[in-house]
Write a protein that holds these residues in place. Structure first.
Motif, PDB file in Angstrom:
ATOM      1  N   ILE A 117       0.941  -0.519  -0.048  1.00  0.00           N
ATOM      2  CA  ILE A 117       0.639   0.035   0.357  1.00  0.00           C
ATOM      3  C   ILE A 117       0.529   1.094  -0.215  1.00  0.00           C
ATOM      4  N   GLN A 146       1.099   5.708   0.310  1.00  0.00           N
ATOM      5  CA  GLN A 146       0.347   7.086   0.362  1.00  0.00           C
ATOM      6  C   GLN A 146       1.107   8.213  -0.225  1.00  0.00           C
ATOM      7  N   LYS A 158      -1.540  12.454   1.645  1.00  0.00           N
ATOM      8  CA  LYS A 158      -2.537  12.406   0.608  1.00  0.00           C
ATOM      9  C   LYS A 158      -3.162  10.877   1.116  1.00  0.00           C
ATOM     10  N   GLY A 159      -4.261  10.039   0.651  1.00  0.00           N
ATOM     11  CA  GLY A 159      -4.493   9.184   1.656  1.00  0.00           C
ATOM     12  C   GLY A 159      -4.347   7.936   0.844  1.00  0.00           C
ATOM     13  N   LEU A 160      -4.828   6.976   0.938  1.00  0.00           N
ATOM     14  CA  LEU A 160      -4.143   5.331   1.115  1.00  0.00           C
ATOM     15  C   LEU A 160      -4.534   4.466  -0.778  1.00  0.00           C
ATOM     16  N   TYR A 190       3.979   1.649   2.412  1.00  0.00           N
ATOM     17  CA  TYR A 190       3.810   0.180   3.366  1.00  0.00           C
ATOM     18  C   TYR A 190       3.385  -1.126   2.622  1.00  0.00           C
ATOM     19  N   TYR A 238      -9.394   6.590   8.246  1.00  0.00           N
ATOM     20  CA  TYR A 238     -10.242   6.353   6.604  1.00  0.00           C
ATOM     21  C   TYR A 238     -10.683   4.790   6.954  1.00  0.00           C
ATOM     22  N   PHE A 282      -9.821   2.659  -0.462  1.00  0.00           N
ATOM     23  CA  PHE A 282     -10.039   3.774   1.011  1.00  0.00           C
ATOM     24  C   PHE A 282     -11.067   4.953  -0.118  1.00  0.00           C
ATOM     25  N   GLY A 307     -11.039   9.096   1.590  1.00  0.00           N
ATOM     26  CA  GLY A 307     -10.247   9.978   0.981  1.00  0.00           C
ATOM     27  C   GLY A 307      -9.456  10.312   2.779  1.00  0.00           C
TER      28      GLY A 307
END
Lengths: 118, 107
Positions: free
Chosen positions: A38, A40, A44-46, A95, B87, B98, B100
């Motif tokens: 994963i 990021q 920001k998001g995942l 990750y 999240y 996911f 945001g």
């Protein structure tokens, strides 16, 4: 269970990003686990990259446009990510994580920042 | 891909408040939803799976619920250690996706 990412923190554009996830406290050959990468992007998001199962089966996010390869070394209890033809857009914290039995990600590494820059 | 729309993107609250974060899936995902907490420079940590089941060691002030394709994370009596980003994550289908994120800040 502990996971730990390792690899170069700086990669040049167009080259291949290579990361290792070392797993302790569990075996990567467990039939209930999907070993996952994963990322990021900064602030920001995942984004889910993909997984490998102990059989060697893999699945990748189509957003990577076939640039990703995940592999497994059961003798070293490690799994790997290679991402080819990187650009600045691949700069992110990467990750590794364990997905348990088609469920959530119950264990994560601490993350490693990879910067793509010349 | 299943889109996860999370709201709000940020909120300010005080210690002791109750906060609610919502995640809407773009299609049915049954109960296959998890909630994660992420603190600065740390990896996310799973709090809730199967929409409403707390992982061991997660305080009972955290709770999750589902109504159709809408999912809610509620934190009752917010504590100082709860200020973080949250999240949602669907594991009904691949690719996993996911929300945001929702940053919970101190008022």
């Amino acid at each position: 269970v502990q996971l730990r990412e390792s690899g170069p923190g700086l990669v040049k554009p167009s080259q291949t990003l290579s990361l290792t996830c070392s797993v302790s406290g569990d075996s990567v050959t467990g039939s209930q686990y999907y070993w996952t990468w994963i990322r990021q992007h900064p602030g920001k998001g995942l984004e889910w990259i993909g997984y490998i199962f102990y059989t060697g089966n893999t699945y990748y996010n189509p957003s990577l446009k076939s640039r990703g390869t995940i592999s497994l070394d059961t003798s070293r209890n490690q799994f790997f990510l290679k991402l080819s033809s990187v650009t600045a857009a691949d700069t992110a914290v990467y990750y590794c994580a364990r997905e348990y039995d088609d469920g959530d990600f119950d264990y994560w590494g601490q993350g490693t920042l990879v910067i793509v820059s010349s | 891909d299943i889109q996860m729309t999370q709201s709000p993107s940020s909120l300010s609250a005080s210690v002791g408040d109750t906060v609610t974060i919502t995640c809407r899936a773009s299609q049915n995902i049954n109960n296959w939803l998890a909630w994660y907490q992420q603190k600065p420079d740390k990896a996310p940590q799973s709090l809730i799976y199967a929409a409403s089941t707390l992982h061991g060691g997660v305080p009972s002030r955290f709770s999750g619920s589902r109504s159709g394709t809408d999912f809610t994370l509620t934190i009752s009596s917010l504590q100082p250690e709860d200020f973080a980003t949250y999240y949602c994550h669907q594991y009904y289908a691949y690719p996993r996706t996911f929300g945001g994120g929702t940053k919970v800040e101190i008022k």
